[in-house]
Scaffold this active site. Structure first.
Site, PDB file in Angstrom:
ATOM      1  N   ARG A 157       6.628   3.527  11.429  1.00 32.92           N
ATOM      2  CA  ARG A 157       7.935   3.217  12.031  1.00 32.92           C
ATOM      3  C   ARG A 157       9.049   3.887  11.247  1.00 32.92           C
ATOM      4  O   ARG A 157       9.991   4.441  11.820  1.00 32.92           O
ATOM      5  CB  ARG A 157       8.166   1.702  12.042  1.00 32.92           C
ATOM      6  CG  ARG A 157       7.352   0.909  13.033  1.00 32.92           C
ATOM      7  CD  ARG A 157       7.845  -0.529  13.043  1.00 32.92           C
ATOM      8  NE  ARG A 157       7.092  -1.368  13.958  1.00 32.92           N
ATOM      9  CZ  ARG A 157       6.043  -2.089  13.610  1.00 32.92           C
ATOM     10  NH1 ARG A 157       5.632  -2.076  12.353  1.00 32.92           N
ATOM     11  NH2 ARG A 157       5.403  -2.832  14.491  1.00 32.92           N
ATOM     12  N   ILE A 158       8.936   3.819   9.931  1.00 31.47           N
ATOM     13  CA  ILE A 158       9.984   4.396   9.085  1.00 31.47           C
ATOM     14  C   ILE A 158       9.968   5.907   9.178  1.00 31.47           C
ATOM     15  O   ILE A 158      11.021   6.549   9.332  1.00 31.47           O
ATOM     16  CB  ILE A 158       9.804   3.923   7.629  1.00 31.47           C
ATOM     17  CG1 ILE A 158       9.919   2.401   7.547  1.00 31.47           C
ATOM     18  CG2 ILE A 158      10.844   4.586   6.724  1.00 31.47           C
ATOM     19  CD1 ILE A 158       9.426   1.817   6.238  1.00 31.47           C
ATOM     20  N   ASP A 177       0.220  13.561   9.410  1.00 30.42           N
ATOM     21  CA  ASP A 177      -0.377  12.264   9.730  1.00 30.42           C
ATOM     22  C   ASP A 177      -1.708  12.537  10.413  1.00 30.42           C
ATOM     23  O   ASP A 177      -1.731  13.020  11.548  1.00 30.42           O
ATOM     24  CB  ASP A 177       0.536  11.434  10.638  1.00 30.42           C
ATOM     25  CG  ASP A 177       0.063   9.998  10.777  1.00 30.42           C
ATOM     26  OD1 ASP A 177      -1.147   9.801  11.020  1.00 30.42           O
ATOM     27  OD2 ASP A 177       0.878   9.062  10.650  1.00 30.42           O
ATOM     28  N   ARG A 238       4.788   2.996  -0.895  1.00 33.28           N
ATOM     29  CA  ARG A 238       4.049   2.214  -1.876  1.00 33.28           C
ATOM     30  C   ARG A 238       3.853   3.059  -3.125  1.00 33.28           C
ATOM     31  O   ARG A 238       3.553   4.264  -3.044  1.00 33.28           O
ATOM     32  CB  ARG A 238       2.685   1.775  -1.326  1.00 33.28           C
ATOM     33  CG  ARG A 238       2.768   0.769  -0.190  1.00 33.28           C
ATOM     34  CD  ARG A 238       3.243  -0.602  -0.685  1.00 33.28           C
ATOM     35  NE  ARG A 238       3.238  -1.613   0.372  1.00 33.28           N
ATOM     36  CZ  ARG A 238       4.281  -1.929   1.128  1.00 33.28           C
ATOM     37  NH1 ARG A 238       5.432  -1.279   0.949  1.00 33.28           N
ATOM     38  NH2 ARG A 238       4.193  -2.875   2.037  1.00 33.28           N
ATOM     39  N   GLU A 266       4.316  -1.569 -10.590  1.00 34.67           N
ATOM     40  CA  GLU A 266       5.565  -2.190 -10.138  1.00 34.67           C
ATOM     41  C   GLU A 266       5.488  -3.691 -10.380  1.00 34.67           C
ATOM     42  O   GLU A 266       4.513  -4.311  -9.948  1.00 34.67           O
ATOM     43  CB  GLU A 266       5.813  -1.904  -8.659  1.00 34.67           C
ATOM     44  CG  GLU A 266       7.172  -2.412  -8.187  1.00 34.67           C
ATOM     45  CD  GLU A 266       7.519  -1.974  -6.771  1.00 34.67           C
ATOM     46  OE1 GLU A 266       7.618  -0.758  -6.548  1.00 34.67           O
ATOM     47  OE2 GLU A 266       7.666  -2.861  -5.933  1.00 34.67           O
ATOM     48  N   HIS A 285      13.442  -1.144  -5.850  1.00 27.24           N
ATOM     49  CA  HIS A 285      12.867  -1.599  -4.575  1.00 27.24           C
ATOM     50  C   HIS A 285      13.950  -2.201  -3.670  1.00 27.24           C
ATOM     51  O   HIS A 285      13.837  -3.326  -3.189  1.00 27.24           O
ATOM     52  CB  HIS A 285      11.757  -2.622  -4.822  1.00 27.24           C
ATOM     53  CG  HIS A 285      10.728  -2.636  -3.735  1.00 27.24           C
ATOM     54  ND1 HIS A 285       9.377  -2.719  -3.981  1.00 27.24           N
ATOM     55  CD2 HIS A 285      10.845  -2.574  -2.378  1.00 27.24           C
ATOM     56  CE1 HIS A 285       8.704  -2.733  -2.835  1.00 27.24           C
ATOM     57  NE2 HIS A 285       9.587  -2.638  -1.850  1.00 27.24           N
TER      58      HIS A 285
END
Length: 327
Positions: A157-158, A177, A238, A266, A285
């Protein structure tokens, strides 16, 4: 009933108008299951709709035993992966996520960092502040956003929204992709390339792939070596998509720059080399929904509950099979 990090988050997600709409749609139980108070009240036995958010408990079989009448979970946050389990679908419980609403500020953050990185504004601002010399802080070499190529890794989506946001600019997006065909990529407005091909032609590479076993450290030493001299790597997806040690080696040589909103590990421990590495911009973040952006997430959640209550339909339903590909 709500289940999330803290009861105060409810007010940040749902304004007075949306809470009013919610109360018109359902009978809201006043109890909130939080991380500090994870006890599930007896009233949960009659709950049919559960609204979860950041910090919600993992809904596995034993947890779901407290909600025997549960019919749907509405996640007022981004990824559902830390919350859901196969037990939900095994029991016929439907799941909806507000990840689409959360994707918008991430894409906006990414666009801003693409433009600032192309202009070398981040590095220049830091150099100007430290050296206090306007002439010395001016960027050198090839820079600017005119005619550059931006590689989008992952048509999430992003990733798709970033491609849309780039359309008004004199920027060429390219896409990697493996789940898409060349025709599908072209329909999105970006030619499909191999990962290696994308890395070799892109001035800026932006990561939007999910964290899966096959994507862990997908950007390692060979991939970083394939990037153009002076290129910038942006990661809002991520942290474990990138081999941190390999990135640190490239940053130390000054060949690449990076904008990292997520890291591996993280959170970064104090004294981690990324804090002092040259050419890196670290943000804690913040790309996802924060501040007033949380209201968009809450608004979408109420809209989704309204669809479910009135028509039994979900616009943002998550199926069990989706877990293999979503972030």
């Amino acid at each position: 009933m709500f289940a999330l990090e803290d009861a105060a988050l409810i007010g940040e997600l749902f304004g007075a108008s949306d809470l009013g709409r919610l109360r018109d749609l359902v009978r809201l139980d006043p109890h909130v299951v939080t991380r500090a108070d994870p006890r599930v009240p007896r009233a949960a036995a009659r709950i049919e709709i559960l609204i979860t958010g950041w910090g919600a408990p993992h809904l596995d079989g034993p947890a779901l035993d407290h909600w025997p009448e549960l019919r749907a979970v509405f996640h007022a946050a981004g990824s559902v992966k830390r919350v859901v389990s196969p037990a939900l679908w095994e029991r016929g419980i439907r799941v909806s996520s507000s990840a689409a609403a959360n994707a918008l500020p991430v894409a906006e953050y990414t666009l801003s960092m693409i433009l600032l990185s192309a202009k070398r504004a981040l590095h220049t601002a830091d150099a100007f502040r430290r050296g206090q010399d306007m002439a010395a802080a001016q960027p050198r070499g090839r820079f600017g956003a005119y005619g550059i190529t931006v590689g989008i890794v992952g048509a999430s989506r992003i990733g798709r929204r970033v491609i849309e946001l780039l359309r008004p600019f004199d920027i060429t997006p390219v896409l990697y992709d493996p789940s898409l065909s060349a025709t599908e990529a072209a329909d999105l407005g970006a030619p499909l390339m191999s990962l290696d091909g994308l890395l070799r032609v892109s001035d800026i590479v932006s990561l939007h792939a999910p964290s899966l076993p096959e994507t862990r450290r997908m950007i390692g030493a060979p991939q970083l070596a394939a990037m153009r001299d002076g290129a910038t790597l942006i990661n809002t997806a991520r942290g474990d998509l990138v081999d941190t040690d390999a990135l640190l080696a490239e940053l130390a040589h000054g060949r690449l720059a990076a904008v990292l909103d997520v890291t591996d590990p993280e959170p970064l421990p104090p004294g981690h080399p990324l804090f002092t590495a040259p050419g890196v911009t670290l943000t804690p973040h913040i790309a996802g929904s924060l501040g007033n952006e949380l209201s968009r997430v809450g608004h979408q959640t109420v809209d989704e509950i309204a669809r479910y209550v009135s028509r039994g339909s979900l616009a943002f339903e998550i199926h069990r099979r989706d877990l293999a590909t979503i972030a």
